[in-house]
Motif scaffolding. Structure first.
Motif, PDB file in Angstrom:
ATOM      1  N   ASP A  44       0.815  -1.206   0.000  1.00  0.00           N
ATOM      2  CA  ASP A  44       0.000   0.000   0.000  1.00  0.00           C
ATOM      3  C   ASP A  44       0.854   1.264   0.000  1.00  0.00           C
ATOM      4  O   ASP A  44       0.438   2.304  -0.501  1.00  0.00           O
ATOM      5  CB  ASP A  44      -0.917   0.024   1.224  1.00  0.00           C
ATOM      6  N   ASN A  45       2.030   1.176   0.587  1.00  0.00           N
ATOM      7  CA  ASN A  45       2.941   2.320   0.668  1.00  0.00           C
ATOM      8  C   ASN A  45       4.335   1.757   0.863  1.00  0.00           C
ATOM      9  O   ASN A  45       4.663   1.283   1.944  1.00  0.00           O
ATOM     10  CB  ASN A  45       2.548   3.234   1.834  1.00  0.00           C
ATOM     11  N   PRO A  46       5.177   1.775  -0.169  1.00  0.00           N
ATOM     12  CA  PRO A  46       6.436   1.045  -0.107  1.00  0.00           C
ATOM     13  C   PRO A  46       7.428   1.576   0.919  1.00  0.00           C
ATOM     14  O   PRO A  46       8.325   0.842   1.330  1.00  0.00           O
ATOM     15  CB  PRO A  46       6.994   1.187  -1.529  1.00  0.00           C
ATOM     16  N   VAL A  47       7.301   2.818   1.359  1.00  0.00           N
ATOM     17  CA  VAL A  47       8.207   3.365   2.364  1.00  0.00           C
ATOM     18  C   VAL A  47       7.385   4.075   3.432  1.00  0.00           C
ATOM     19  O   VAL A  47       6.698   5.053   3.143  1.00  0.00           O
ATOM     20  CB  VAL A  47       9.229   4.344   1.754  1.00  0.00           C
ATOM     21  N   ARG A  48       7.443   3.553   4.637  1.00  0.00           N
ATOM     22  CA  ARG A  48       6.840   4.228   5.789  1.00  0.00           C
ATOM     23  C   ARG A  48       7.956   4.522   6.785  1.00  0.00           C
ATOM     24  O   ARG A  48       8.945   3.807   6.862  1.00  0.00           O
ATOM     25  CB  ARG A  48       5.776   3.341   6.442  1.00  0.00           C
ATOM     26  N   TYR A  49       7.745   5.565   7.576  1.00  0.00           N
ATOM     27  CA  TYR A  49       8.804   5.972   8.488  1.00  0.00           C
ATOM     28  C   TYR A  49       8.221   6.706   9.686  1.00  0.00           C
ATOM     29  O   TYR A  49       7.096   7.216   9.650  1.00  0.00           O
ATOM     30  CB  TYR A  49       9.796   6.900   7.777  1.00  0.00           C
ATOM     31  N   ASP A  50       8.999   6.751  10.750  1.00  0.00           N
ATOM     32  CA  ASP A  50       8.769   7.635  11.884  1.00  0.00           C
ATOM     33  C   ASP A  50      10.061   8.399  12.146  1.00  0.00           C
ATOM     34  O   ASP A  50      11.159   7.805  12.136  1.00  0.00           O
ATOM     35  CB  ASP A  50       8.380   6.851  13.142  1.00  0.00           C
ATOM     36  N   LEU A  51       9.951   9.695  12.381  1.00  0.00           N
ATOM     37  CA  LEU A  51      11.080  10.529  12.766  1.00  0.00           C
ATOM     38  C   LEU A  51      10.816  11.074  14.156  1.00  0.00           C
ATOM     39  O   LEU A  51       9.679  11.421  14.491  1.00  0.00           O
ATOM     40  CB  LEU A  51      11.266  11.687  11.787  1.00  0.00           C
ATOM     41  N   GLY A  52      11.865  11.162  14.973  1.00  0.00           N
ATOM     42  CA  GLY A  52      11.656  11.684  16.305  1.00  0.00           C
ATOM     43  C   GLY A  52      12.955  11.914  17.048  1.00  0.00           C
ATOM     44  O   GLY A  52      14.041  11.915  16.473  1.00  0.00           O
ATOM     45  N   ILE A  53      12.809  12.111  18.366  1.00  0.00           N
ATOM     46  CA  ILE A  53      13.939  12.347  19.260  1.00  0.00           C
ATOM     47  C   ILE A  53      14.015  11.183  20.246  1.00  0.00           C
ATOM     48  O   ILE A  53      13.004  10.736  20.791  1.00  0.00           O
ATOM     49  CB  ILE A  53      13.769  13.676  20.028  1.00  0.00           C
ATOM     50  N   SER A  75      15.741   3.616  27.179  1.00  0.00           N
ATOM     51  CA  SER A  75      15.602   4.506  26.033  1.00  0.00           C
ATOM     52  C   SER A  75      14.161   4.993  25.960  1.00  0.00           C
ATOM     53  O   SER A  75      13.221   4.195  26.064  1.00  0.00           O
ATOM     54  CB  SER A  75      15.976   3.781  24.733  1.00  0.00           C
ATOM     55  N   LEU A  76      13.983   6.309  25.772  1.00  0.00           N
ATOM     56  CA  LEU A  76      12.672   6.937  25.647  1.00  0.00           C
ATOM     57  C   LEU A  76      12.633   7.694  24.331  1.00  0.00           C
ATOM     58  O   LEU A  76      13.550   8.464  24.024  1.00  0.00           O
ATOM     59  CB  LEU A  76      12.423   7.893  26.821  1.00  0.00           C
ATOM     60  N   ALA A  77      11.585   7.461  23.529  1.00  0.00           N
ATOM     61  CA  ALA A  77      11.498   8.076  22.204  1.00  0.00           C
ATOM     62  C   ALA A  77      10.202   8.870  22.078  1.00  0.00           C
ATOM     63  O   ALA A  77       9.141   8.441  22.552  1.00  0.00           O
ATOM     64  CB  ALA A  77      11.562   7.011  21.112  1.00  0.00           C
ATOM     65  N   LYS A  78      10.300  10.023  21.423  1.00  0.00           N
ATOM     66  CA  LYS A  78       9.142  10.858  21.136  1.00  0.00           C
ATOM     67  C   LYS A  78       9.069  11.089  19.624  1.00  0.00           C
ATOM     68  O   LYS A  78       9.994  11.618  19.022  1.00  0.00           O
ATOM     69  CB  LYS A  78       9.267  12.201  21.869  1.00  0.00           C
ATOM     70  N   LYS A  79       7.969  10.640  19.017  1.00  0.00           N
ATOM     71  CA  LYS A  79       7.792  10.789  17.576  1.00  0.00           C
ATOM     72  C   LYS A  79       7.441  12.230  17.235  1.00  0.00           C
ATOM     73  O   LYS A  79       6.606  12.853  17.892  1.00  0.00           O
ATOM     74  CB  LYS A  79       6.700   9.836  17.090  1.00  0.00           C
ATOM     75  N   LEU A  80       8.074  12.766  16.191  1.00  0.00           N
ATOM     76  CA  LEU A  80       7.783  14.115  15.722  1.00  0.00           C
ATOM     77  C   LEU A  80       7.007  14.117  14.414  1.00  0.00           C
ATOM     78  O   LEU A  80       6.193  14.999  14.167  1.00  0.00           O
ATOM     79  CB  LEU A  80       9.095  14.899  15.541  1.00  0.00           C
ATOM     80  N   ASN A  81       7.256  13.116  13.592  1.00  0.00           N
ATOM     81  CA  ASN A  81       6.570  13.039  12.305  1.00  0.00           C
ATOM     82  C   ASN A  81       6.691  11.611  11.787  1.00  0.00           C
ATOM     83  O   ASN A  81       7.568  10.856  12.194  1.00  0.00           O
ATOM     84  CB  ASN A  81       7.202  14.014  11.301  1.00  0.00           C
ATOM     85  N   GLY A  82       5.776  11.216  10.900  1.00  0.00           N
ATOM     86  CA  GLY A  82       5.878   9.894  10.317  1.00  0.00           C
ATOM     87  C   GLY A  82       4.532   9.290  10.002  1.00  0.00           C
ATOM     88  O   GLY A  82       3.475   9.853  10.312  1.00  0.00           O
ATOM     89  N   ASN A  83       4.580   8.117   9.371  1.00  0.00           N
ATOM     90  CA  ASN A  83       3.345   7.454   8.935  1.00  0.00           C
ATOM     91  C   ASN A  83       3.359   5.949   9.177  1.00  0.00           C
ATOM     92  O   ASN A  83       2.612   5.210   8.541  1.00  0.00           O
ATOM     93  CB  ASN A  83       3.100   7.738   7.451  1.00  0.00           C
ATOM     94  N   LEU A  84       4.219   5.469  10.096  1.00  0.00           N
ATOM     95  CA  LEU A  84       4.179   4.046  10.419  1.00  0.00           C
ATOM     96  C   LEU A  84       2.823   3.637  10.978  1.00  0.00           C
ATOM     97  O   LEU A  84       2.395   2.489  10.837  1.00  0.00           O
ATOM     98  CB  LEU A  84       5.262   3.707  11.444  1.00  0.00           C
ATOM     99  N   ASP A  85       2.135   4.589  11.606  1.00  0.00           N
ATOM    100  CA  ASP A  85       0.847   4.265  12.222  1.00  0.00           C
ATOM    101  C   ASP A  85      -0.316   4.342  11.250  1.00  0.00           C
ATOM    102  O   ASP A  85      -1.472   4.165  11.642  1.00  0.00           O
ATOM    103  CB  ASP A  85       0.583   5.212  13.402  1.00  0.00           C
ATOM    104  N   SER A  86      -0.032   4.597   9.972  1.00  0.00           N
ATOM    105  CA  SER A  86      -1.119   4.782   9.007  1.00  0.00           C
ATOM    106  C   SER A  86      -1.566   3.495   8.341  1.00  0.00           C
ATOM    107  O   SER A  86      -2.402   3.518   7.439  1.00  0.00           O
ATOM    108  CB  SER A  86      -0.687   5.793   7.927  1.00  0.00           C
ATOM    109  N   VAL A  87      -0.980   2.359   8.745  1.00  0.00           N
ATOM    110  CA  VAL A  87      -1.430   1.078   8.201  1.00  0.00           C
ATOM    111  C   VAL A  87      -2.833   0.798   8.736  1.00  0.00           C
ATOM    112  O   VAL A  87      -3.040   0.679   9.943  1.00  0.00           O
ATOM    113  CB  VAL A  87      -0.478  -0.061   8.596  1.00  0.00           C
TER     114      VAL A  87
END
Length: 701
Positions: free
Chosen positions: A433-442, A459-471
């Motif tokens: 459905d989308n060949p490249v998905r990603y999340d960017l964050g700190i 390790s603690l991560a905070k997502k800033l942008n991305g579409n891994l959750d759009s499945v």
């Protein structure tokens, strides 16, 4: 596919021109050329609605392997319901003969030999320079490469596109119609080359008219193939990158960009770290003077001076034991990725500080409280061979198991707390459905050493942008959902506690190393992981075993746990493997893991990596289990490639950190393994004889 290479002008004269498939070739046909050993290339080409992204690695001087991801607009096969058809394929080629004055180079290749078979083809090809500027190529092709102008046949060949893909298409290799292809390349200048080619690929699937998608819309052919002739211009930039422009099949225009890098080459060949201190030679009198043992001030000053000297080199002094003729140093190394460089700098410091009568130096590197080895050096050898090739010093080095050889830890643990804040990117590739998905964050990471052998980390991560959750669609699986719920973890885990663990590392016996890790082991699982490793210091072979008890974590990736029952089965509590590791030489490392995976499937993972002295690593793996192909889903079995780039290579200064890019065929539940941090083998082998010998050239750096 993300570009992961840094180009280098040193490659420009040695790397052959690549073709549209992202491999050495003319335009759309292969050649018999090989890139220099260890060349890693990334290509992207486009023509007629077809985009091919390829990673090619020169595994050995005569062996090339490639992974390709292709997107074709308005091609509808096996009920495809999207406007763009996506295809994954693997290639391999071997050069049977190298080129000489009298004979051409000859290579044999398999194209898309593990995949759907859309690009499936085999070939035998020869290439030869007729003049310094004129090069001819000719070959015979099967499959796609035998589909136009065939003149013979070698049996019946299945021609359907395989539904799930991922299975070696051995029943097709070198079967079916045979056709000839060939072409010419003329080097106008050192950078500009003109090409002409006769193609034996009929592009049958792309030529079909009346393609109808599941919605009922009818499309014509992907493009109109009017001629078998292709023409092109290749241009080499100063950086070594290749730009190409093509006229294709009498109706299309195409373009190609290829970037090259070689792990053996660096922008900083000598490094930018400060030069080490020179060896301090002794006088004849100092060698026999034992009076220092009665001078309390001298004896008490030795640890203080040694600590200060090592800290100046970025090393950790952890303890030292000195007698009249020998000294044993407990050494910590958090800076140098090339371990012989750390050992060499420690030996130089010892030569400048220890009294002249101390002839034997024993250096015991300690990692997470574990003695890795005991490296013995004669001081007189250091004085005599300082300006000699490093291998002469290697021949004089002795190495033994470091068990109980390290002096006691002095002055408590230095640098108990280490922390960092950095950006991160998480990738998921090849989703239809989308060949490249990603999340960017700190990401904020911390590590606290409670004692020499106990480590608390998180390790603690905070997502800033991305579409891994759009499945949104459910990924089909006939196995317990151990990995295919990754979108829900991304959607609800913001911020996310990626891991929080307490780990103990130990030496339970001769040649034995142990690890026990407990807590929130990774993003999806909590529990306890235990491991034991057998690894003699002079052996290329290591054997290990790991047993894990796990529970799935809540999707918000905080402190809660959820039921082991999923929509497609129950996640087993226990999983684990027995493992064998072997260093084949020339940087090749093999690994075999046999056991039970997260979903309860039984099987084995085979891995092969090639590692270079500067820390670069390129490898591939494949996992085969008793999970039914229909239960596994698209891809048939788990497989992928990985590239590790050391920070020190890119920055030109010592660093033990690196970044690994994993390109996994698909995220599925079969063959999934726990992602526990800091397994033993990678740390242990670094300070053992095979690895030290491979990197020993940095001893005098």
């Amino acid at each position: 596919m993300a570009t992961l290479l840094i180009t280098g002008s040193a490659l420009a004269q040695d790397v052959p021109f690549f073709g549209l498939y992202g491999t050495p070739g003319l335009i759309d046909m292969p050649s018999a050329d090989m890139a220099p050993d260890a060349t890693l290339s990334t290509s992207m080409s486009h023509f007629a609605g077809t985009t091919r992204s390829t990673i090619t690695f020169q595994v050995a001087p005569r062996l090339t392997a490639s992974f390709r991801y292709t997107a074709i607009k308005e091609l509808y096969l096996r009920g495809w319901d999207q406007d763009t058809y996506y295809d994954r394929s693997f290639d391999v080629r071997y050069q049977l003969l190298t080129e000489t004055d009298r004979r051409p180079a000859v290579a044999i290749g398999l194209q898309d030999f593990i995949g759907t078979g859309l690009y499936g083809g085999e070939y035998i090809v020869a290439s030869k320079n007729i003049t310094p500027r004129l090069r001819l190529t000719g070959g015979l092709g099967w499959g796609r490469l035998g589909s136009y102008g065939s003149f013979a046949t070698t049996g019946t060949r299945p021609n359907e596109v395989i539904g799930e893909g991922g299975i070696p298409t051995y029943d097709r290799w070198f079967r079916g119609d045979v056709a000839a292809f060939g072409g010419v390349a003329y080097k106008m200048t050192d950078r500009l080359t003109l090409k002409a080619e006769y193609s034996s690929d009929a592009y049958d699937d792309e030529q079909k008219s009346g393609n109808t998608n599941p919605s009922g819309t009818t499309y014509g052919p992907v493009f109109d193939r009017k001629s078998p002739w292709n023409f092109g211009i290749d241009y080499r930039l100063r950086s070594g990158a290749q730009l190409s422009l093509y006229s294709l099949y009498g109706s299309e225009i195409g373009a190609l960009l290829t970037l090259h890098a070689n792990p053996r080459q660096s922008s900083y060949p000598s490094g930018t770290e400060p030069a080490p201190l020179p060896i301090a030679p002794r006088s004849a009198k100092a060698k026999t003077d034992l009076g220092w043992q009665n001078d309390t001030d001298v004896v008490n000053s030795l640890p203080v001076r040694m600590r200060k000297s090592l800290e100046g080199q970025g090393l950790r002094y952890e303890g030292m034991q000195v007698t009249a003729t020998s000294a044993t140093l407990r050494l910590g190394n958090a800076r140098y990725g090339d371990e012989p460089e750390a050992i060499g700098r420690a030996a130089r410091a010892m030569s400048r500080i220890l009294p002249g009568s101390v002839e034997t130096f024993v250096i015991v590197p300690v990692v997470k409280g574990m003695e890795m080895s005991a490296i013995t050096l004669n001081r007189s050898d250091l004085e005599r061979l300082e300006n000699a090739p490093a291998d002469q010093m290697l021949a004089r080095m002795g190495i033994q198991d470091g068990l109980r050889r390290a002096p006691a830890l002095e002055g408590g643990i230095q640098q108990r707390l280490n922390w960092s804040i950095s950006p991160y990117m998480q990738l998921s590739v090849f989703d239809p459905d989308n060949p490249v998905r990603y999340d960017l964050g700190i990401r904020a990471k911390a590590r606290y050493q409670l004692s020499p052998n106990w480590v608390l980390s998180g390790s603690l991560a905070k997502k800033l942008n991305g579409n891994l959750d759009s499945v949104t669609r459910a990924i089909p699986s006939g196995l317990p959902r151990v990995r295919t719920d990754y979108a829900q973890y991304s959607r609800e885990g913001d911020p996310a506690l990626e891991y929080l663990t307490l780990a103990h590392y130990g030496r339970p016996g001769q040649n034995l190393y142990s690890r026990v890790t407990m807590g929130y082991l990774e993003a999806m699982y909590a529990g306890v992981s235990g491991e034991i490793l057998w690894k003699p210091v002079n052996s290329r072979l290591a054997l290990g075993a790991e047993l894990n008890w796990v529970r799935p974590r809540d999707f918000d990736q905080m402190f809660g746990l959820r039921s082991r029952v999923t929509s497609s089965g129950t996640i087993p509590e226990f999983n684990g493997h027995v493992s064998a590791y072997y260093a084949f030489g020339n940087g090749f490392h093999g690994q075999l893991d046999v056991g039970s995976y997260l979903a309860g499937d039984l099987g084995a993972t085979v891995s092969l990596d090639r590692e270079f002295a500067n820390g670069w690593r390129v490898g591939a793996y494949a996992t085969f289990t008793d999970a039914n192909i229909d239960d596994f889903g698209e891809g048939s079995f788990d497989k992928g490639i990985r590239v590790t780039i050391p920070f020190g290579w890119a920055l030109g200064k010592p660093a033990r950190q690196s970044n690994t890019i994993n390109i996994q065929s698909l995220t599925r539940d079969g063959g999934a393994r726990l992602n526990v941090n800091e397994r033993l083998y990678e740390s242990v082998r670094d300070y053992h004889q095979p690895e030290l010998a491979r990197e020993w050239g940095r001893f005098w750096r």
